[in-house]
Write a protein that holds these residues in place. Sequence first.
Motif, PDB file in Angstrom:
ATOM      1  N   ILE A 189     -33.297  -3.716 -20.265  1.00  0.00           N
ATOM      2  CA  ILE A 189     -33.234  -3.515 -18.819  1.00  0.00           C
ATOM      3  C   ILE A 189     -33.553  -2.062 -18.476  1.00  0.00           C
ATOM      4  CG2 ILE A 189     -31.711  -3.482 -16.804  1.00  0.00           C
ATOM      5  CD1 ILE A 189     -30.218  -5.859 -18.079  1.00  0.00           C
ATOM      6  N   LEU A 190     -32.963  -1.132 -19.224  1.00  0.00           N
ATOM      7  CA  LEU A 190     -33.192   0.285 -18.952  1.00  0.00           C
ATOM      8  C   LEU A 190     -34.648   0.673 -19.184  1.00  0.00           C
ATOM      9  CD1 LEU A 190     -29.990   1.961 -20.437  1.00  0.00           C
ATOM     10  CD2 LEU A 190     -30.601   1.695 -18.032  1.00  0.00           C
ATOM     11  N   SER A 191     -35.246   0.135 -20.229  1.00  0.00           N
ATOM     12  CA  SER A 191     -36.647   0.429 -20.517  1.00  0.00           C
ATOM     13  C   SER A 191     -37.546  -0.079 -19.388  1.00  0.00           C
ATOM     14  CB  SER A 191     -37.057  -0.215 -21.839  1.00  0.00           C
ATOM     15  OG  SER A 191     -38.429   0.001 -22.110  1.00  0.00           O
ATOM     16  N   ALA A 192     -37.285  -1.301 -18.938  1.00  0.00           N
ATOM     17  CA  ALA A 192     -38.064  -1.861 -17.831  1.00  0.00           C
ATOM     18  C   ALA A 192     -37.849  -1.053 -16.556  1.00  0.00           C
ATOM     19  CB  ALA A 192     -37.668  -3.321 -17.610  1.00  0.00           C
ATOM     20  N   ALA A 193     -36.609  -0.647 -16.327  1.00  0.00           N
ATOM     21  CA  ALA A 193     -36.295   0.123 -15.118  1.00  0.00           C
ATOM     22  C   ALA A 193     -37.009   1.471 -15.125  1.00  0.00           C
ATOM     23  CB  ALA A 193     -34.786   0.325 -15.006  1.00  0.00           C
ATOM     24  N   ARG A 194     -37.004   2.171 -16.258  1.00  0.00           N
ATOM     25  CA  ARG A 194     -37.673   3.470 -16.325  1.00  0.00           C
ATOM     26  C   ARG A 194     -39.161   3.332 -16.019  1.00  0.00           C
ATOM     27  NH1 ARG A 194     -34.927   3.864 -21.332  1.00  0.00           N
ATOM     28  NH2 ARG A 194     -32.924   4.909 -21.076  1.00  0.00           N
ATOM     29  N   SER A 195     -39.777   2.319 -16.585  1.00  0.00           N
ATOM     30  CA  SER A 195     -41.208   2.124 -16.363  1.00  0.00           C
ATOM     31  C   SER A 195     -41.513   1.834 -14.905  1.00  0.00           C
ATOM     32  CB  SER A 195     -41.717   0.974 -17.244  1.00  0.00           C
ATOM     33  OG  SER A 195     -41.595   1.285 -18.604  1.00  0.00           O
ATOM     34  N   LEU A 196     -40.728   0.955 -14.292  1.00  0.00           N
ATOM     35  CA  LEU A 196     -40.984   0.589 -12.903  1.00  0.00           C
ATOM     36  C   LEU A 196     -40.646   1.726 -11.946  1.00  0.00           C
ATOM     37  CD1 LEU A 196     -39.766  -3.130 -12.809  1.00  0.00           C
ATOM     38  CD2 LEU A 196     -42.106  -2.274 -12.666  1.00  0.00           C
ATOM     39  N   PHE A 197     -39.556   2.426 -12.200  1.00  0.00           N
ATOM     40  CA  PHE A 197     -39.210   3.562 -11.337  1.00  0.00           C
ATOM     41  C   PHE A 197     -40.294   4.632 -11.415  1.00  0.00           C
ATOM     42  CE2 PHE A 197     -34.531   2.324 -11.738  1.00  0.00           C
ATOM     43  CZ  PHE A 197     -34.456   1.877 -10.430  1.00  0.00           C
ATOM     44  N   ALA A 198     -40.815   4.864 -12.608  1.00  0.00           N
ATOM     45  CA  ALA A 198     -41.869   5.869 -12.769  1.00  0.00           C
ATOM     46  C   ALA A 198     -43.144   5.442 -12.060  1.00  0.00           C
ATOM     47  CB  ALA A 198     -42.148   6.104 -14.251  1.00  0.00           C
ATOM     48  N   GLU A 199     -43.445   4.151 -12.083  1.00  0.00           N
ATOM     49  CA  GLU A 199     -44.680   3.649 -11.502  1.00  0.00           C
ATOM     50  C   GLU A 199     -44.583   3.481  -9.990  1.00  0.00           C
ATOM     51  OE1 GLU A 199     -47.348  -0.480 -11.564  1.00  0.00           O
ATOM     52  OE2 GLU A 199     -45.819  -0.132 -13.097  1.00  0.00           O
ATOM     53  N   ARG A 200     -43.449   2.963  -9.519  1.00  0.00           N
ATOM     54  CA  ARG A 200     -43.326   2.572  -8.106  1.00  0.00           C
ATOM     55  C   ARG A 200     -42.380   3.456  -7.305  1.00  0.00           C
ATOM     56  NH1 ARG A 200     -42.515  -4.005  -8.851  1.00  0.00           N
ATOM     57  NH2 ARG A 200     -44.266  -4.345 -10.301  1.00  0.00           N
ATOM     58  N   GLY A 201     -41.603   4.293  -7.983  1.00  0.00           N
ATOM     59  CA  GLY A 201     -40.608   5.077  -7.279  1.00  0.00           C
ATOM     60  C   GLY A 201     -39.354   4.270  -7.017  1.00  0.00           C
ATOM     61  N   LEU A 202     -38.341   4.944  -6.489  1.00  0.00           N
ATOM     62  CA  LEU A 202     -37.060   4.290  -6.230  1.00  0.00           C
ATOM     63  C   LEU A 202     -37.183   3.224  -5.145  1.00  0.00           C
ATOM     64  CD1 LEU A 202     -33.995   4.091  -6.693  1.00  0.00           C
ATOM     65  CD2 LEU A 202     -33.703   5.967  -5.064  1.00  0.00           C
ATOM     66  N   LYS A 203     -37.837   3.567  -4.045  1.00  0.00           N
ATOM     67  CA  LYS A 203     -37.939   2.629  -2.936  1.00  0.00           C
ATOM     68  C   LYS A 203     -38.801   1.416  -3.286  1.00  0.00           C
ATOM     69  CE  LYS A 203     -37.200   5.949   0.821  1.00  0.00           C
ATOM     70  NZ  LYS A 203     -37.783   6.555   2.057  1.00  0.00           N
ATOM     71  N   GLY A 204     -39.822   1.628  -4.073  1.00  0.00           N
ATOM     72  CA  GLY A 204     -40.744   0.550  -4.383  1.00  0.00           C
ATOM     73  C   GLY A 204     -40.298  -0.368  -5.507  1.00  0.00           C
ATOM     74  N   THR A 205     -39.175  -0.068  -6.127  1.00  0.00           N
ATOM     75  CA  THR A 205     -38.675  -0.871  -7.236  1.00  0.00           C
ATOM     76  C   THR A 205     -37.491  -1.709  -6.777  1.00  0.00           C
ATOM     77  OG1 THR A 205     -39.336   0.814  -8.841  1.00  0.00           O
ATOM     78  CG2 THR A 205     -37.701  -0.789  -9.570  1.00  0.00           C
ATOM     79  N   THR A 206     -37.475  -2.966  -7.156  1.00  0.00           N
ATOM     80  CA  THR A 206     -36.369  -3.852  -6.808  1.00  0.00           C
ATOM     81  C   THR A 206     -35.639  -4.298  -8.067  1.00  0.00           C
ATOM     82  OG1 THR A 206     -37.700  -5.871  -6.959  1.00  0.00           O
ATOM     83  CG2 THR A 206     -37.651  -4.729  -4.822  1.00  0.00           C
ATOM     84  N   ILE A 207     -34.396  -4.695  -7.905  1.00  0.00           N
ATOM     85  CA  ILE A 207     -33.624  -5.244  -9.014  1.00  0.00           C
ATOM     86  C   ILE A 207     -34.319  -6.479  -9.570  1.00  0.00           C
ATOM     87  CG2 ILE A 207     -31.476  -6.418  -9.624  1.00  0.00           C
ATOM     88  CD1 ILE A 207     -31.047  -3.478  -9.445  1.00  0.00           C
TER      89      ILE A 207
END
Length: 202
Positions: A25-43
């Motif tokens: 989960i953390l690995s996926a979250a880091r990748s998505l946050f880096a790519e889309r930012g906080l606002k652009g990433t959803t749970i």
Amino acid sequence: MTDEPTGAVRGPGRRPGSPDTRAGILSAARSLFAERGLKGTTIRAVAAAAGVDPALVHHYFGAKDDLFLAAMQIKVDPRAAMAPVVAGGADAAGENLMRVAVQVWDDPEIRLSLLGIARGVFDSDTQSLVRDGFLGLVLGPVGKGLDLDRADVRMPLVASQVFGFIIMRYVLRVEPLASMPAEQVVATYAPTLQRYFTGDLP
């Protein structure tokens, strides 16, 4: 400095769980946050990337902001660390913010977890993490909590001063700033920060 930072709470709360599941989960979250930012990433997007149910992400990490902090591996919860700045009011915000910044960054253990994030400003792949983490979760709520006029202008100005200080003192270690006593740092920077908080803007 040996005192624990005022208002600094180590680590956002994390629920126990399978190490492999949490790591995924953390690995996926880091990748998505880096790519889309906080606002652009959803749970939901993080869950899909990790191959788990969204409810499991909430179970392990709570809300999206908590997941973001866990993914960043920050050893201090910036929301708690900034609480004294808001509580002290707008007229003392410059000094209080600078004091918290120095106390947190002068703590060797916390500094280790933050240095990688600070260096990320030079890496195009992680700039969104730095921007969202620093402005979105650390300074943005301070501007709202202090009910500042033109907070959308004032807080980026505050951020520019604080982040420049962090880079010069802790990342590049430029003298005499790198070895300047904490109280001297606060006294030097606080008036400029206070102007950004409450002074007249062009």
